[in-house]
Design an enzyme around this catalytic site. Structure first.
Site, PDB file in Angstrom:
ATOM      1  N   LYS A  81       7.505   9.989  11.287  1.00 47.98           N
ATOM      2  CA  LYS A  81       7.453   8.979  12.345  1.00 47.98           C
ATOM      3  C   LYS A  81       8.184   9.441  13.611  1.00 47.98           C
ATOM      4  O   LYS A  81       8.969  10.396  13.583  1.00 47.98           O
ATOM      5  CB  LYS A  81       8.017   7.664  11.798  1.00 47.98           C
ATOM      6  CG  LYS A  81       7.165   7.105  10.649  1.00 47.98           C
ATOM      7  CD  LYS A  81       7.609   5.720  10.264  1.00 47.98           C
ATOM      8  CE  LYS A  81       6.714   5.169   9.165  1.00 47.98           C
ATOM      9  NZ  LYS A  81       7.057   3.766   8.853  1.00 47.98           N
TER      10      LYS A  81
ATOM     11  N   TYR B   7      -2.469   0.456  11.152  1.00 48.78           N
ATOM     12  CA  TYR B   7      -1.669  -0.560  10.452  1.00 48.78           C
ATOM     13  C   TYR B   7      -2.363  -1.927  10.436  1.00 48.78           C
ATOM     14  O   TYR B   7      -1.673  -2.949  10.314  1.00 48.78           O
ATOM     15  CB  TYR B   7      -0.288  -0.671  11.095  1.00 48.78           C
ATOM     16  CG  TYR B   7       0.678   0.424  10.669  1.00 48.78           C
ATOM     17  CD1 TYR B   7       1.150   0.496   9.358  1.00 48.78           C
ATOM     18  CD2 TYR B   7       1.138   1.376  11.562  1.00 48.78           C
ATOM     19  CE1 TYR B   7       2.042   1.486   8.962  1.00 48.78           C
ATOM     20  CE2 TYR B   7       2.043   2.375  11.173  1.00 48.78           C
ATOM     21  CZ  TYR B   7       2.485   2.414   9.870  1.00 48.78           C
ATOM     22  OH  TYR B   7       3.373   3.392   9.462  1.00 48.78           O
TER      23      TYR B   7
ATOM     24  N   PHE C 231       6.161  -8.301  12.299  1.00 52.64           N
ATOM     25  CA  PHE C 231       6.640  -7.046  12.901  1.00 52.64           C
ATOM     26  C   PHE C 231       5.502  -6.156  13.407  1.00 52.64           C
ATOM     27  O   PHE C 231       5.762  -5.040  13.869  1.00 52.64           O
ATOM     28  CB  PHE C 231       7.513  -6.282  11.898  1.00 52.64           C
ATOM     29  CG  PHE C 231       6.846  -5.975  10.565  1.00 52.64           C
ATOM     30  CD1 PHE C 231       6.021  -4.879  10.415  1.00 52.64           C
ATOM     31  CD2 PHE C 231       7.071  -6.789   9.466  1.00 52.64           C
ATOM     32  CE1 PHE C 231       5.404  -4.602   9.206  1.00 52.64           C
ATOM     33  CE2 PHE C 231       6.470  -6.521   8.240  1.00 52.64           C
ATOM     34  CZ  PHE C 231       5.633  -5.418   8.119  1.00 52.64           C
TER      35      PHE C 231
ATOM     36  N   ARG D  67       5.809   7.947  -3.154  1.00 50.75           N
ATOM     37  CA  ARG D  67       6.541   6.743  -2.731  1.00 50.75           C
ATOM     38  C   ARG D  67       7.956   6.743  -3.313  1.00 50.75           C
ATOM     39  O   ARG D  67       8.922   6.391  -2.638  1.00 50.75           O
ATOM     40  CB  ARG D  67       5.776   5.477  -3.138  1.00 50.75           C
ATOM     41  CG  ARG D  67       4.544   5.269  -2.276  1.00 50.75           C
ATOM     42  CD  ARG D  67       3.703   4.123  -2.767  1.00 50.75           C
ATOM     43  NE  ARG D  67       4.352   2.830  -2.592  1.00 50.75           N
ATOM     44  CZ  ARG D  67       4.423   2.184  -1.441  1.00 50.75           C
ATOM     45  NH1 ARG D  67       3.907   2.705  -0.339  1.00 50.75           N
ATOM     46  NH2 ARG D  67       4.999   1.002  -1.378  1.00 50.75           N
TER      47      ARG D  67
ATOM     48  N   THR E 243      11.568   1.444   1.394  1.00 47.48           N
ATOM     49  CA  THR E 243      11.151   1.234   2.793  1.00 47.48           C
ATOM     50  C   THR E 243      12.365   1.120   3.711  1.00 47.48           C
ATOM     51  O   THR E 243      12.382   1.697   4.802  1.00 47.48           O
ATOM     52  CB  THR E 243      10.296  -0.053   2.894  1.00 47.48           C
ATOM     53  OG1 THR E 243       9.185   0.074   2.009  1.00 47.48           O
ATOM     54  CG2 THR E 243       9.787  -0.255   4.306  1.00 47.48           C
TER      55      THR E 243
ATOM     56  N   ARG F 264      14.047   9.064   3.263  1.00 48.09           N
ATOM     57  CA  ARG F 264      14.361   7.879   4.075  1.00 48.09           C
ATOM     58  C   ARG F 264      15.863   7.647   4.168  1.00 48.09           C
ATOM     59  O   ARG F 264      16.366   7.225   5.208  1.00 48.09           O
ATOM     60  CB  ARG F 264      13.636   6.652   3.528  1.00 48.09           C
ATOM     61  CG  ARG F 264      12.170   6.637   3.958  1.00 48.09           C
ATOM     62  CD  ARG F 264      11.449   5.458   3.395  1.00 48.09           C
ATOM     63  NE  ARG F 264      10.159   5.252   4.028  1.00 48.09           N
ATOM     64  CZ  ARG F 264       9.164   4.577   3.468  1.00 48.09           C
ATOM     65  NH1 ARG F 264       9.314   4.046   2.274  1.00 48.09           N
ATOM     66  NH2 ARG F 264       8.033   4.425   4.117  1.00 48.09           N
TER      67      ARG F 264
ATOM     68  N   ASN G  90      11.914   4.281   9.736  1.00 47.24           N
ATOM     69  CA  ASN G  90      12.287   4.773   8.404  1.00 47.24           C
ATOM     70  C   ASN G  90      11.770   6.186   8.120  1.00 47.24           C
ATOM     71  O   ASN G  90      11.540   6.558   6.972  1.00 47.24           O
ATOM     72  CB  ASN G  90      11.856   3.771   7.322  1.00 47.24           C
ATOM     73  CG  ASN G  90      10.363   3.522   7.305  1.00 47.24           C
ATOM     74  OD1 ASN G  90       9.630   4.060   8.128  1.00 47.24           O
ATOM     75  ND2 ASN G  90       9.907   2.711   6.374  1.00 47.24           N
TER      76      ASN G  90
ATOM     77  N   HIS H 177       6.061   7.724   6.463  1.00 48.83           N
ATOM     78  CA  HIS H 177       5.127   6.778   5.868  1.00 48.83           C
ATOM     79  C   HIS H 177       4.586   7.364   4.569  1.00 48.83           C
ATOM     80  O   HIS H 177       4.505   8.584   4.432  1.00 48.83           O
ATOM     81  CB  HIS H 177       3.959   6.534   6.847  1.00 48.83           C
ATOM     82  CG  HIS H 177       2.805   5.815   6.232  1.00 48.83           C
ATOM     83  ND1 HIS H 177       2.786   4.455   6.066  1.00 48.83           N
ATOM     84  CD2 HIS H 177       1.633   6.281   5.714  1.00 48.83           C
ATOM     85  CE1 HIS H 177       1.635   4.106   5.483  1.00 48.83           C
ATOM     86  NE2 HIS H 177       0.934   5.188   5.265  1.00 48.83           N
TER      87      HIS H 177
ATOM     88  N   GLU I  50      -6.575   6.587   4.879  1.00 46.09           N
ATOM     89  CA  GLU I  50      -5.602   7.106   5.850  1.00 46.09           C
ATOM     90  C   GLU I  50      -5.819   8.595   6.129  1.00 46.09           C
ATOM     91  O   GLU I  50      -5.684   9.046   7.279  1.00 46.09           O
ATOM     92  CB  GLU I  50      -4.180   6.830   5.343  1.00 46.09           C
ATOM     93  CG  GLU I  50      -3.870   5.335   5.369  1.00 46.09           C
ATOM     94  CD  GLU I  50      -2.547   4.941   4.736  1.00 46.09           C
ATOM     95  OE1 GLU I  50      -2.241   3.736   4.722  1.00 46.09           O
ATOM     96  OE2 GLU I  50      -1.808   5.834   4.257  1.00 46.09           O
TER      97      GLU I  50
END
Ligand code: CMP
Length: 139
Positions: A10, A50, A58, A86, A92, A103, A113, A116, A127
């Site tokens: 990110k 998203y 948010f 994950r 998250t 993270r 964070n 993704h 994706e």
């Protein structure tokens, strides 16, 4: 279980110069990079990516943030890729992420964070297709 997942580093992590360190962790974790590129998302791109979060409070902030600087888009391969990745990157919210996760070490807030991860095999395929064509994926 599928063997591919989608991730992106990110904007805050890219801006901080942490892309290389994060990619090294991913490879050291046993994930093979099938395709990778640095991309500046437009606001519309971020909204489309998203879209599943459109109704969340948010959504506006998230899509502003994700279009606020370049990201690094990556398609990954490994057995059981979606759930394993994950877990590998941590919760998250970086404050709740386990020690030693990406993270925990590179995320700065719930929104910022660092990275993704796709949440299902179906979304991983959607994706990956958002950023790459079939010919970009090299095993
Ligand atoms: P990601 O895994 O990319 O999926 C959706 C993103 O929305 C998430 O990481 C966070 O960056 C962000 N997000 C999730 N929950 C919240 C929240 N409660 N407030 C702000 N941002 C959030």
């Amino acid at each position: 279980m599928g063997n591919r997942t989608y991730t992106m580093i990110k904007p805050e992590a890219v801006a901080a110069g942490n892309s290389g360190k994060i990619i090294a962790r991913i490879e050291d974790g046993g994930y093979k990079i099938l395709a990778m590129r640095k991309v500046q998302l437009s606001k519309a791109d971020a909204e489309a990516f998203y879209a599943v979060h459109k109704e969340r409070p948010f959504y506006g902030e998230l899509t502003d943030y994700m279009s606020g600087g370049p990201i690094v888009a990556i398609a990954l391969e490994k057995d059981n890729a979606v759930p394993d990745f994950r877990q590998f990157i941590g919760a998250t919210n970086p404050q709740e992420a386990e020690e030693g996760t990406i993270r925990k070490d590179f995320g700065t807030s719930l929104q910022e964070n660092a990275i993704h991860a796709s949440d299902s095999d179906e979304n991983a395929e959607i994706e990956i297709k958002f950023f790459f064509s079939v010919r970009d994926l090299v095993g």
